[in-house]
Scaffold this motif. Sequence first.
Motif, PDB file in Angstrom:
ATOM      1  N   THR A   1       4.542   6.354  -5.629  1.00 25.11           N
ATOM      2  CA  THR A   1       4.947   6.269  -7.040  1.00 25.11           C
ATOM      3  C   THR A   1       6.265   5.529  -7.220  1.00 25.11           C
ATOM      4  O   THR A   1       6.824   5.517  -8.318  1.00 25.11           O
ATOM      5  CB  THR A   1       5.070   7.679  -7.637  1.00 25.11           C
ATOM      6  OG1 THR A   1       5.951   8.435  -6.805  1.00 25.11           O
ATOM      7  CG2 THR A   1       3.713   8.363  -7.712  1.00 25.11           C
TER       8      THR A   1
ATOM      9  N   ASP B   1       4.105  -0.014 -10.129  1.00 23.36           N
ATOM     10  CA  ASP B   1       2.714  -0.473 -10.132  1.00 23.36           C
ATOM     11  C   ASP B   1       2.360  -1.084  -8.781  1.00 23.36           C
ATOM     12  O   ASP B   1       1.278  -0.872  -8.227  1.00 23.36           O
ATOM     13  CB  ASP B   1       2.511  -1.543 -11.223  1.00 23.36           C
ATOM     14  CG  ASP B   1       2.750  -0.991 -12.623  1.00 23.36           C
ATOM     15  OD1 ASP B   1       2.547   0.222 -12.828  1.00 23.36           O
ATOM     16  OD2 ASP B   1       3.161  -1.783 -13.493  1.00 23.36           O
TER      17      ASP B   1
ATOM     18  N   LYS C   1      11.177  -5.427 -11.881  1.00 26.15           N
ATOM     19  CA  LYS C   1       9.947  -5.984 -12.438  1.00 26.15           C
ATOM     20  C   LYS C   1       9.582  -7.274 -11.689  1.00 26.15           C
ATOM     21  O   LYS C   1      10.442  -8.130 -11.456  1.00 26.15           O
ATOM     22  CB  LYS C   1      10.197  -6.307 -13.923  1.00 26.15           C
ATOM     23  CG  LYS C   1       8.947  -6.541 -14.726  1.00 26.15           C
ATOM     24  CD  LYS C   1       9.264  -6.645 -16.225  1.00 26.15           C
ATOM     25  CE  LYS C   1       9.846  -8.004 -16.571  1.00 26.15           C
ATOM     26  NZ  LYS C   1       9.914  -8.240 -18.032  1.00 26.15           N
TER      27      LYS C   1
ATOM     28  N   LYS D   1       4.481  -6.988 -13.399  1.00 26.88           N
ATOM     29  CA  LYS D   1       4.127  -5.675 -12.841  1.00 26.88           C
ATOM     30  C   LYS D   1       5.436  -4.939 -12.518  1.00 26.88           C
ATOM     31  O   LYS D   1       6.353  -5.523 -11.918  1.00 26.88           O
ATOM     32  CB  LYS D   1       3.318  -5.839 -11.540  1.00 26.88           C
ATOM     33  CG  LYS D   1       1.903  -6.360 -11.760  1.00 26.88           C
ATOM     34  CD  LYS D   1       0.993  -5.284 -12.346  1.00 26.88           C
ATOM     35  CE  LYS D   1      -0.415  -5.821 -12.579  1.00 26.88           C
ATOM     36  NZ  LYS D   1      -1.240  -4.843 -13.359  1.00 26.88           N
ATOM     37  N   GLN D   2       5.468  -3.688 -12.904  1.00 23.92           N
ATOM     38  CA  GLN D   2       6.640  -2.885 -12.551  1.00 23.92           C
ATOM     39  C   GLN D   2       6.602  -2.577 -11.056  1.00 23.92           C
ATOM     40  O   GLN D   2       5.528  -2.549 -10.438  1.00 23.92           O
ATOM     41  CB  GLN D   2       6.654  -1.579 -13.359  1.00 23.92           C
ATOM     42  CG  GLN D   2       6.836  -1.767 -14.852  1.00 23.92           C
ATOM     43  CD  GLN D   2       8.188  -2.379 -15.211  1.00 23.92           C
ATOM     44  OE1 GLN D   2       9.154  -2.248 -14.463  1.00 23.92           O
ATOM     45  NE2 GLN D   2       8.241  -3.072 -16.333  1.00 23.92           N
TER      46      GLN D   2
ATOM     47  N   LEU E   1       2.225   1.571  -5.943  1.00 23.70           N
ATOM     48  CA  LEU E   1       0.989   2.343  -5.997  1.00 23.70           C
ATOM     49  C   LEU E   1      -0.167   1.523  -5.422  1.00 23.70           C
ATOM     50  O   LEU E   1      -0.976   2.019  -4.633  1.00 23.70           O
ATOM     51  CB  LEU E   1       0.697   2.781  -7.434  1.00 23.70           C
ATOM     52  CG  LEU E   1      -0.488   3.754  -7.576  1.00 23.70           C
ATOM     53  CD1 LEU E   1      -0.190   5.073  -6.864  1.00 23.70           C
ATOM     54  CD2 LEU E   1      -0.814   4.016  -9.047  1.00 23.70           C
ATOM     55  N   ALA E   2      -0.189   0.258  -5.828  1.00 23.71           N
ATOM     56  CA  ALA E   2      -1.241  -0.621  -5.306  1.00 23.71           C
ATOM     57  C   ALA E   2      -1.152  -0.722  -3.782  1.00 23.71           C
ATOM     58  O   ALA E   2      -2.178  -0.748  -3.088  1.00 23.71           O
ATOM     59  CB  ALA E   2      -1.115  -2.007  -5.937  1.00 23.71           C
TER      60      ALA E   2
ATOM     61  N   MET F   1       0.798   3.265 -15.137  1.00 24.22           N
ATOM     62  CA  MET F   1       2.137   3.705 -14.704  1.00 24.22           C
ATOM     63  C   MET F   1       3.132   3.565 -15.860  1.00 24.22           C
ATOM     64  O   MET F   1       3.102   2.596 -16.605  1.00 24.22           O
ATOM     65  CB  MET F   1       2.617   2.827 -13.549  1.00 24.22           C
ATOM     66  CG  MET F   1       1.801   2.941 -12.271  1.00 24.22           C
ATOM     67  SD  MET F   1       1.755   4.590 -11.590  1.00 24.22           S
ATOM     68  CE  MET F   1       3.515   4.899 -11.332  1.00 24.22           C
ATOM     69  N   THR F   2       4.010   4.554 -15.987  1.00 24.98           N
ATOM     70  CA  THR F   2       5.085   4.384 -16.958  1.00 24.98           C
ATOM     71  C   THR F   2       6.215   3.609 -16.314  1.00 24.98           C
ATOM     72  O   THR F   2       6.651   3.947 -15.214  1.00 24.98           O
ATOM     73  CB  THR F   2       5.630   5.738 -17.448  1.00 24.98           C
ATOM     74  OG1 THR F   2       5.473   6.661 -16.399  1.00 24.98           O
ATOM     75  CG2 THR F   2       4.942   6.216 -18.691  1.00 24.98           C
ATOM     76  N   ALA F   3       6.663   2.635 -17.003  1.00 34.15           N
ATOM     77  CA  ALA F   3       7.723   1.803 -16.473  1.00 34.15           C
ATOM     78  C   ALA F   3       9.054   2.284 -17.039  1.00 34.15           C
ATOM     79  O   ALA F   3       9.095   2.810 -18.142  1.00 34.15           O
ATOM     80  CB  ALA F   3       7.503   0.357 -16.880  1.00 34.15           C
TER      81      ALA F   3
END
Lengths: 790, 289
Positions: free
Chosen positions: A495, A606, A591, A602-603, A609-610, A1-3
């Motif tokens: 997302t 992230d 974050k 983890k952003q 999504l998880a 993932m882009t943060a």
Amino acid sequence: MTAPTTPAPSLFGASIKRREDPRFITGKGRFTDDVVMPGMTHAAFVRSPHAFAIIRSIDTSRASALPGVRAVFTGEQLAAAGVNGLPAGWLLPDIKVPYRPVLSVGHARHVGEAVAVVIADSAAVARDAAELVDVDYEPLVAVADTATALSHPTQIHDIAPDNRCFHWSIGDAAPVDAAFASAPHVVRQRFVNNRLAAMAMEPRASLASYDVAGDELTLYVTSQNPHVHRLIMGAFVLGLAEHRFRVIAPDVGGGFGSKIFIYPEEVVVAWAAKKIGRPVKWTATRSESFLTDAQGRDHVSEAEMALSNDGKVLALRVKTIANVGSGLSLFAPAVPTYLYATLLSGAYAIPAIHCEVDAVFTNTTPVDAYRGAGRPEACYLIERMMDLSAKHLGMSPVDIRRLNFIPAHAFPYQTPVALCYDSGNYEPALDMALTKADYASLLQRQAEGRANGRYIGIGFSTYIEACSIAPSQVVGALGSQAGLYESAHVRVHPTGSVTVYTGSHSHGQGHETTFAQIVADQLGIPMDAVDIVHGDTGKVQFGMGTYGSRSGALGGTSIYMSLQKIKDKAKKIAAHLLEAAEADIEFEGGKFYVRGAPDRAKQFADVTLAAYLGHNLPSGLEPGLEATSFFDPSNFTFPFGTHIAVVEIERSTGHVTLLNYIAVDDVGNVINPMIVDGMVHGGIAQGVAQALWESVHFAPDGQPLNASLMEYAVPRADQLIKYNTGRTVTPSPVNPLGVKGAGETGTIASTPAIANAVMDALSPFGVSHIDMPLTPSKLWTAMNGSTGGL
Amino acid sequence: MYPASFSYSSPTSLDDALALLAEHGEDAKLLAGGHSLLPLMKLRFAQPRYLVDLRRIANLSGIERSAGELKIGAMSTYAALAASDLVRTLVPMLADAAAQIGDPQVRNRGTIGGSLAHADPAADLPTVMLAADAQMAVVGRRGTRVIPAQAFFVGMLTTSLAPDEVLTEIRIPLADAREGSAYDKCRHPASRFALVGVAASIRLAADGTVLHARIAVGGMGPMAVRVAGAEAALKGHAPTAEVRHAAAALVAAAVDPQEDLQGTVAYKRNLAQVYAERALASAVHRAGG
């Protein structure tokens, strides 16, 4: 993932430009009248030209024969088809609730009452046909005047002798009587609180369509509370199941209270769409708005204040006659009672208060909540009484207020009229306003002016209001037929973007911006990643809507609560992904990281999504990331402040010019200062207008005298000035955001500030009170009354 | 806001317009901007069967100076009048009035000819026309005639225009250097029409006394009127504050206001007095007095 590379700055408290404005100012808003459907037909209403009349007969044959006409319906037909009358949503002991059909049955009781409807292929044909409906009226003697309605020989409703809708009182009469019996000073005044028209830019409109295949009725309507519309229309009026009835309030161009209520036209449109099997649209003309939108205020009050020699208020006694119009609009009973008399203590420690209210029916447009709704009437009365008392005692209007303020250490403060003010600190706001006004120089300027034939007046309003309506249990006990919580559903997408479904409704308030600020601030994500959905019962869980300055405190708090649930769950997932204990996870700037090890992070995206992949979640945790909250507050919130108006009256014409206007408000924490400023500015404009220009007038026979924008004077930009605003911040303790409400403070505070300023300007002429609107003619006449004319 | 059904045409020549008027007679109305007519039609107070729009006819607008007159095409908009250097210098009271009508949208659409032919008792321009001693050039199928302003306005919403005639041009005699004019009004708080509007044109003699004066007042009766008594009270006198006050008192005495939500009769008479004094003071000032 882009943060995100940089954490979002704190958005709570930032003056972010309104995200909704580009579509509004480029004409791309989607209002009810913008919606067009295949096969759509148009409704036009036949309206009573009489204030009170028996309907002997209705002949629809000529109208029905006009080419393009689909149907003509009368009240009798709707009643026979099972359409019920409009209910009252707030009940009081012994209240008389007359049957209020959506189209007249038997009688018409105000000018403009809908008597019949024509549905045709075009709006023009519908209008033509409406003129061909022949109604045989037998005009009756009408009741129009508030003050004399109780003794008028005409009785408008069989169930309401003396035209009395209800008699109601609050406070304890005995200590009030005792205080008056021994008080060294008693000040008395009769006040007329003039009737106002709400005048939203977008007139009321509705469009209904019925889907036979899905057996679903959809209604687009100019509503401040679409779920309330659905509930009342579905359950009480039309008998429709809520899961088969969708109400959409799309972009709505202003409400000011007038779009809370259920109106006849939208019921007729909804019923007729199913009946004729075609979409039916109706949009009010401005003339119809004047005749049928619920109006505001319209009180006649006798007030008495008992005072000590040094200016302490010992007791207040008020008797009010409140005009509710021809029948009960949805929340009409609440306005001149629990939204009015409970505020009669103002910002002052008054030991004993008693207020009696008689609500009266008249042959006029129904009256209900209009911006401020009861609170402006209370504020006007108490703030005028403080000035009259100061004058009686030879005190400064500042000193008498300061002397009687509820002291900062006395909160929570229980008034003698039910409310318990949770918080307040009134002197700093007064001091800030005095500084901004440069009061000492103002007094000097006033004195110099008087010596030179210039009449400058300085008027104060150290107001309080109760908003963020309201605790459901409390209002339920007081007669509300609804709860007054609010809801929010926050859905985080895989997302990391967010959709918020709010039960609040924006019709100018800027929720799409302020609510997104709350979300972005809490989750540390850009506002662009947040969408606010409102106004559609097909999308949004149940909600109570927007009025009573409640959206920030209730709608905002509901969102905040859901965000906490989201964060709690996301934290569990983040801890799992970071292989750390949940208690060690911090969330900051979008974050999640392990306390003491900010690189183990983890952003937000992230984690979201998880949550949706579901591959790697803590044992027993459900996938997905969304949360619903219903927030029911423990109390109202109580904004307060000091407004100072400086006016000059032209001796030769009575014209009033605003020289300066200072508004210091305490609305608690502020989410978006620019939007709050806008609300304050607009509110002041409306309040000034009541004092100086706006007033709905009826002739003794019930005919409206100024039901047009050519006659009814809404304020214009060139009549107003740049306001000098400021804020003190006393956060509300009853919601986690610490916010109060800002939508009505300006309207509530400004009317008495202006009236007090005008009366101050007139004091050299020996004039102590004139009823609003303070027209140039009244002021000129008063100035000449004491000087023998020009 | 749906008017009754009507037909519409926008002829490109005056002859065609006159032919349409002749054909449809009383059923036709001329459209010259429409800011009075269209609202009345939307409320169905007016239900003309036929609208003849003058907007495409050449040479009906424009402002020019010629031979001792200012010629103003009837389709000139209020905005054009307010912005015209010719109007501002030669007939300043007309610029005063035009700049105060309605709002920018109204001023960009509304026309002088439309306003004069409509003859609203609270409109500004009829009052100015009376004080300007304007001549109305009118064209009909029988030919052209010129009607002095005082004969043009005959009552509430009524002029001496025949149903088959078109007002094409307004001609205002030019002032000389020692003449000044002004218009001042008290605006209705909602409509912004004149509760009272006073137009004054003052010509001073070399010795500073008033050579002649024209004073008109509108908004306080069925139509705007000249006030001969007030004019006579100024003539031959130095226009001092006292003299102006006395003349204004005659204006106040000449009006016939009705009590309504805007005020009592006494208040409205006072407004006439105050605004007459203001218009006179400005006019005298502009005349070099």
